[in-house]
Write an enzyme that holds these catalytic residues in place. Structure first.
Site, PDB file in Angstrom:
ATOM      1  N   ASP A  71       0.827  -1.208   0.000  1.00  0.00           N
ATOM      2  CA  ASP A  71       0.000   0.000   0.000  1.00  0.00           C
ATOM      3  C   ASP A  71       0.863   1.261   0.000  1.00  0.00           C
ATOM      4  O   ASP A  71       2.008   1.250   0.442  1.00  0.00           O
ATOM      5  CB  ASP A  71      -0.972   0.013   1.192  1.00  0.00           C
ATOM      6  CG  ASP A  71      -0.311  -0.242   2.551  1.00  0.00           C
ATOM      7  OD1 ASP A  71       0.666  -1.015   2.607  1.00  0.00           O
ATOM      8  OD2 ASP A  71      -0.763   0.345   3.553  1.00  0.00           O
ATOM      9  N   GLU A 134      -0.038  -1.806   5.653  1.00  0.00           N
ATOM     10  CA  GLU A 134       0.997  -1.386   6.596  1.00  0.00           C
ATOM     11  C   GLU A 134       0.750   0.024   7.089  1.00  0.00           C
ATOM     12  O   GLU A 134       0.946   0.336   8.253  1.00  0.00           O
ATOM     13  CB  GLU A 134       2.390  -1.472   5.958  1.00  0.00           C
ATOM     14  CG  GLU A 134       3.541  -1.337   6.947  1.00  0.00           C
ATOM     15  CD  GLU A 134       3.869   0.101   7.362  1.00  0.00           C
ATOM     16  OE1 GLU A 134       4.426   0.278   8.455  1.00  0.00           O
ATOM     17  OE2 GLU A 134       3.560   1.044   6.597  1.00  0.00           O
TER      18      GLU A 134
END
Ligand SMILES: [Zn+2]
Length: 382
Positions: A71, A134
């Site tokens: 991400d 994350e």
């Protein structure tokens, strides 16, 4: 891979808009890249459109884990170029995620492919773990750890953007929301209600007073930090408010850890609730990431410094980080001396507009990772 192919792989990753989710597209893309080079992969779905990815080369023990998240944060801000089109200018490659942390992902993947293609014998297994989420809670790392992907690991390298420095420890992070429950009434008849804002303020005063007495410092990662960050309550100026909510974030260290913060909050809640039944609080933990207390002197860090200096020509210093990473979830079941480091291509441009990675640094990290895959410096005697 030749330099053009290396840049193209990074450009393809940047083009995938994996802004806080949509990580499955990154996992799919890398699955195809690995498949082209005869490396088997396995996807672990977190939610629809969101998947972690596991790929391995070599076999048996020891198992060196290389990990990064798929991400990126939202493009935001004032970019000079299209954030999702990797653009080269003066030796720098610009794009969202170029620094945090798609260049690192690309470097890990390319290093694995190069070793596979050249049929270089490995000392054990190199395991690549791509994670989801994350930036917002480390869900992917938690899921992979729960499914056993760290059980046989003997070393962990996370490629977050440190540049030519190695991070060997970092703070934890704790997000808590506290809701005060009261009763709505007209402000001319407050005795018929129960003022949630007032009750919450009394609670916050106690917590604040206790937290201000905490003076804890970790030698590697610095001071314990505590902040109330969101506050809301009531909806009309002449009504007694029925609910009020506060959110807070603590940056924790071993010397004052997540449990210590939660204890402090709970004891303040208990104190008021013993005083009167009007105090009703609902405490919810939104995110709970423990501090990671590594050691600057571990063999993996030393080997990272040696390889990094040799490849880049720069001295590689070590530091304790103030942020958190997937290591907080990956290392929950590991011994305190587990070989771990954060070492990846990067600079201070992460999360900002005009994020970039220095092209030479990107290439250097492919070489650094390849050499660490061949020898991570860790002698396994347990
Ligand atoms: Zn990151």
């Amino acid at each position: 891979m030749n330099p053009t192919e290396k840049i193209q792989l990074l450009a393809d990753l940047v083009a995938i808009q994996s802004v806080n989710d949509h990580e499955a597209e990154v996992a799919d893309y890398l699955s195809q890249v690995f498949a082209k080079h005869d490396i088997a992969t396995h996807q672990i779905e977190y939610a629809p459109g969101r998947a972690n990815l596991v790929a391995e080369i070599g076999q048996g023990n020891p198992v060196t884990v290389f990990s990064g998240h798929a991400d990126v944060v939202a493009a935001g801000g004032d970019w000079d170029t299209d954030p999702f089109v990797l653009t080269e200018k003066n030796g720098k490659l610009y794009g969202r995620g170029a620094c945090d942390m798609k260049s690192s992902l690309a470097a890990m993947v390319i290093a694995m492919i190069d070793l596979k293609e050249s049929q270089t014998p490995l000392p054990g297994t190199v395991r690549f773990l791509l994670t989801v989420g994350e930036e917002v809670g480390e869900y992917g790392a938690e899921q992979l750890t729960n499914q056993g992907y760290m059980d046989d690991a003997t070393a962990l390298i996370i490629g977050e953007p440190t540049g030519y420095q190695i991070c060997y420890a970092h703070k934890g992070s704790l997000d808590v929301q506290i809701e005060a429950k009261g009763k709505v009434a007209h402000s001319s008849m407050p005795q018929l209600g129960n003022n949630a804002v007032q009750n919450l303020l009394e609670l916050l005063t106690i917590i604040n007073q206790r937290m201000s007495q905490v003076h804890a410092t970790d030698p590697a990662t610095g001071d314990f930090l505590f902040n109330f960050t969101v506050l809301s309550g009531g909806d009309q100026v002449n009504s007694i408010p029925g609910t009020a909510t506060v959110a807070l974030n603590a940056r924790t260290i071993d010397e004052f850890d997540n449990a210590a913060v939660l204890d402090t909050i709970q004891s303040a809640v208990n104190q008021l609730q013993h005083q009167a039944s009007k105090y009703q609080f609902d405490v919810r933990v939104l995110m709970n990431l423990p501090p990671v207390d590594g050691q600057a002197e571990n063999q993996l860090v030393k080997r990272g410094q040696q390889v990094g200096e040799q490849v880049s020509g720069h001295p590689i210093s070590t530091f304790g980080g103030t942020y958190t990473t997937d290591a907080a979830k990956f290392l929950v079941n590991q011994a305190a001396d587990f070989p771990f480091m954060i070492f990846g291509p990067g600079n201070q441009s992460l999360h900002s507009a005009n994020e970039y990675i220095d092209k030479q640094m990107y290439f250097n990290f492919i070489d650094i990772y390849r050499q660490l895959m061949l020898n991570n410096g860790v002698t396994t005697n347990h």
